[in-house]
Design a protein around this motif. Sequence first.
Motif, PDB file in Angstrom:
ATOM      1  N   VAL A   1       0.861  -1.195   0.000  1.00 49.03           N
ATOM      2  CA  VAL A   1       0.000   0.000   0.000  1.00 49.03           C
ATOM      3  C   VAL A   1       0.887   1.230   0.000  1.00 49.03           C
ATOM      4  O   VAL A   1       1.857   1.308   0.760  1.00 49.03           O
ATOM      5  CB  VAL A   1      -0.924   0.037   1.242  1.00 49.03           C
ATOM      6  N   LEU A   2       0.561   2.195  -0.861  1.00 49.65           N
ATOM      7  CA  LEU A   2       1.250   3.481  -0.861  1.00 49.65           C
ATOM      8  C   LEU A   2       0.250   4.567  -1.255  1.00 49.65           C
ATOM      9  O   LEU A   2      -0.195   4.641  -2.402  1.00 49.65           O
ATOM     10  CB  LEU A   2       2.439   3.479  -1.827  1.00 49.65           C
ATOM     11  N   LYS A   3      -0.123   5.375  -0.267  1.00 47.68           N
ATOM     12  CA  LYS A   3      -1.041   6.485  -0.487  1.00 47.68           C
ATOM     13  C   LYS A   3      -0.543   7.697   0.297  1.00 47.68           C
ATOM     14  O   LYS A   3      -0.010   7.533   1.396  1.00 47.68           O
ATOM     15  CB  LYS A   3      -2.456   6.150   0.007  1.00 47.68           C
ATOM     16  N   PHE A   4      -0.729   8.878  -0.264  1.00 48.39           N
ATOM     17  CA  PHE A   4      -0.375  10.080   0.479  1.00 48.39           C
ATOM     18  C   PHE A   4      -1.108  11.289  -0.108  1.00 48.39           C
ATOM     19  O   PHE A   4      -1.557  11.263  -1.261  1.00 48.39           O
ATOM     20  CB  PHE A   4       1.141  10.320   0.473  1.00 48.39           C
ATOM     21  N   TYR A   5      -1.211  12.322   0.709  1.00 47.26           N
ATOM     22  CA  TYR A   5      -1.871  13.553   0.288  1.00 47.26           C
ATOM     23  C   TYR A   5      -0.855  14.581  -0.167  1.00 47.26           C
ATOM     24  O   TYR A   5       0.181  14.788   0.481  1.00 47.26           O
ATOM     25  CB  TYR A   5      -2.691  14.147   1.425  1.00 47.26           C
ATOM     26  N   ILE A   6      -1.174  15.251  -1.270  1.00 51.41           N
ATOM     27  CA  ILE A   6      -0.484  16.462  -1.704  1.00 51.41           C
ATOM     28  C   ILE A   6      -1.463  17.616  -1.537  1.00 51.41           C
ATOM     29  O   ILE A   6      -2.629  17.511  -1.933  1.00 51.41           O
ATOM     30  CB  ILE A   6      -0.013  16.336  -3.163  1.00 51.41           C
ATOM     31  N   SER A   7      -1.009  18.705  -0.958  1.00 52.85           N
ATOM     32  CA  SER A   7      -1.887  19.855  -0.732  1.00 52.85           C
ATOM     33  C   SER A   7      -1.099  21.158  -0.882  1.00 52.85           C
ATOM     34  O   SER A   7       0.124  21.155  -0.996  1.00 52.85           O
ATOM     35  CB  SER A   7      -2.517  19.770   0.664  1.00 52.85           C
ATOM     36  N   GLY A   8      -1.833  22.260  -0.899  1.00 48.88           N
ATOM     37  CA  GLY A   8      -1.202  23.581  -0.910  1.00 48.88           C
ATOM     38  C   GLY A   8      -0.282  23.820  -2.087  1.00 48.88           C
ATOM     39  O   GLY A   8       0.795  24.412  -1.935  1.00 48.88           O
ATOM     40  N   ILE A   9      -0.704  23.443  -3.276  1.00 48.39           N
ATOM     41  CA  ILE A   9       0.157  23.588  -4.461  1.00 48.39           C
ATOM     42  C   ILE A   9       0.333  25.066  -4.822  1.00 48.39           C
ATOM     43  O   ILE A   9      -0.634  25.817  -4.942  1.00 48.39           O
ATOM     44  CB  ILE A   9      -0.438  22.828  -5.655  1.00 48.39           C
TER      45      ILE A   9
END
Length: 227
Positions: free
Chosen positions: A57-65
Amino acid sequence: MNKKLQFIFLFILFTASIFAQKSNDSLFFGINFKWKLQPLELNQNYSSNKDTLQINVLKFYISGIEINYADGTFFKEKNSYHLIDIENFKSFSISKSQRKPISKLSFNIGIDSTACVSGALSGDLDLQKGMYWAWQSGYINMKIEGKSNSCKTRKNAFQFHIGGYLTPNYAMRKIKINSNSKKQIDLVMDLSKLFEEINLSETNSIMIPGKDAMRIADLSVKLFSEE
């Protein structure tokens, strides 16, 4: 003009407008998952620190671009939350910016405190995505699961669920990429750099905010570079 010809003409205009809109919404960055020089694939064996492991499993959030363009203009994405999932190919790229040379890209790994306390949200922040603990702990910024013979756990499993939005365990981290004025930035996420710093026989389960989660969050900054 008869009705049939009029319909064909309107259809051509509609198709052209859609094509023009898509060409303006250029891809401004995409992510290539790697293990050193190899493409990273789930359930495959990889070597690290005289160990062999698999990623399941590999999940992550990207935010604030945020983007700085070579012409001096600036872009900041509103409601900037994207869930990247190695099992969802469509999540690897983000395309909401203008098509012109980029000089700098920055984004966060994780979710800010405002979103963590906002209650039920939709889209990539939907609680059904499986990336939310509870209001006391907020969102899971990054989820990495797999197995290794070094782990003296059930089925040799390791689980890293990294998050936390309250001081002193604020786990969101900012990534800054200086670009060579390209219209598209291709990022590499090299997961081997994380496991080079971890002894899985000692650290193999992080499921709450805390000191261990903060260490993984710090290491996550080193995983990203421009290809």
